[in-house]
Design a protein around this motif. Structure first.
Motif, mmCIF file in Angstrom:
data_model
loop_
_atom_site.group_PDB
_atom_site.id
_atom_site.type_symbol
_atom_site.label_atom_id
_atom_site.label_comp_id
_atom_site.label_asym_id
_atom_site.label_seq_id
_atom_site.Cartn_x
_atom_site.Cartn_y
_atom_site.Cartn_z
ATOM 1 N N LYS A 297 4.519 -34.110 15.725
ATOM 2 C CA LYS A 297 4.451 -32.758 15.449
ATOM 3 C C LYS A 297 6.132 -32.199 15.391
ATOM 4 O O LYS A 297 6.193 -31.162 14.576
ATOM 5 C CB LYS A 297 3.801 -32.057 16.649
ATOM 6 N N LEU A 298 6.978 -32.657 16.352
ATOM 7 C CA LEU A 298 8.361 -32.245 16.132
ATOM 8 C C LEU A 298 9.165 -32.810 14.975
ATOM 9 O O LEU A 298 10.299 -32.173 14.735
ATOM 10 C CB LEU A 298 9.079 -32.809 17.451
ATOM 11 N N ALA B 286 -3.105 -35.212 24.291
ATOM 12 C CA ALA B 286 -2.216 -34.330 23.160
ATOM 13 C C ALA B 286 -2.954 -32.889 23.296
ATOM 14 O O ALA B 286 -2.103 -31.864 23.186
ATOM 15 C CB ALA B 286 -2.711 -34.771 21.717
ATOM 16 N N PHE B 287 -3.736 -32.587 23.863
ATOM 17 C CA PHE B 287 -4.747 -31.093 24.076
ATOM 18 C C PHE B 287 -3.866 -30.538 25.393
ATOM 19 O O PHE B 287 -3.346 -29.617 25.285
ATOM 20 C CB PHE B 287 -6.160 -31.453 24.441
ATOM 21 N N MET B 288 -3.503 -31.515 26.377
ATOM 22 C CA MET B 288 -2.682 -30.760 27.394
ATOM 23 C C MET B 288 -1.260 -30.607 27.206
ATOM 24 O O MET B 288 -0.625 -29.535 27.503
ATOM 25 C CB MET B 288 -2.766 -31.960 28.572
ATOM 26 N N VAL B 289 -0.531 -31.393 26.167
ATOM 27 C CA VAL B 289 0.736 -31.185 25.760
ATOM 28 C C VAL B 289 0.501 -29.803 24.693
ATOM 29 O O VAL B 289 1.649 -28.969 24.852
ATOM 30 C CB VAL B 289 1.121 -32.249 24.943
ATOM 31 N N ILE C 47 -1.181 -27.251 25.107
ATOM 32 C CA ILE C 47 -1.328 -26.209 26.016
ATOM 33 C C ILE C 47 -0.068 -25.885 26.888
ATOM 34 O O ILE C 47 0.310 -24.834 26.942
ATOM 35 C CB ILE C 47 -2.651 -26.371 27.015
ATOM 36 N N PHE C 48 0.459 -27.092 27.357
ATOM 37 C CA PHE C 48 1.356 -26.648 28.372
ATOM 38 C C PHE C 48 2.913 -26.940 27.906
ATOM 39 O O PHE C 48 4.055 -26.260 28.389
ATOM 40 C CB PHE C 48 1.442 -27.724 29.557
ATOM 41 N N VAL C 49 3.070 -27.394 26.726
ATOM 42 C CA VAL C 49 4.452 -27.427 26.309
ATOM 43 C C VAL C 49 4.491 -26.694 24.783
ATOM 44 O O VAL C 49 5.482 -25.804 24.841
ATOM 45 C CB VAL C 49 4.560 -29.028 25.750
#
Length: 104
Positions: free
Chosen positions: A21-22, A70-73, A75-77
């Motif tokens: 993504k980055l 990836a779902f958590m990243v 949301i949180f990042v």
């Protein structure tokens, strides 16, 4: 040891998905290189874990760790949205992972 390799492979999958993504469509060379290295390392560890674990179990756990991670990243990042439907989908994935682990 196979389970540890599989879990680490799944965590690497989360890492390379995030760096992909980055990488902005592989236009950022640093993140592109990190992504490719992460993909290779993740696949090598997945492959090694499959020497002992069944294919269906190993692949399901690997993709599940990657999907939930990836779902958590996201949301949180990355500040992605949290909706009841997305949370339900994540809970279903986790339920499947637990059942897969219990069945192996």
């Amino acid at each position: 040891m196979a389970w540890m390799m599989l879990i680490f492979a799944g965590l690497l999958e989360v890492g390379w998905a995030f760096t992909m993504k980055l990488s902005d469509g592989f236009t950022n060379p640093v993140y592109s290189i990190i992504t490719i290295a992460g993909v290779i390392a993740s696949f090598v560890l997945l492959s090694l874990s499959m020497k002992i674990l069944p294919l269906g179990t190993a692949y399901t756990i690997w993709t599940g760790i990657g999907a939930i991670g990836a779902f958590m990243v996201g949301i949180f990042v990355l500040g992605e949205s949290v909706t009841p439907l997305r949370l339900l989908a994540a809970a279903l994935i986790i339920s499947g992972l637990v059942l897969m682990k219990l069945s192996s």
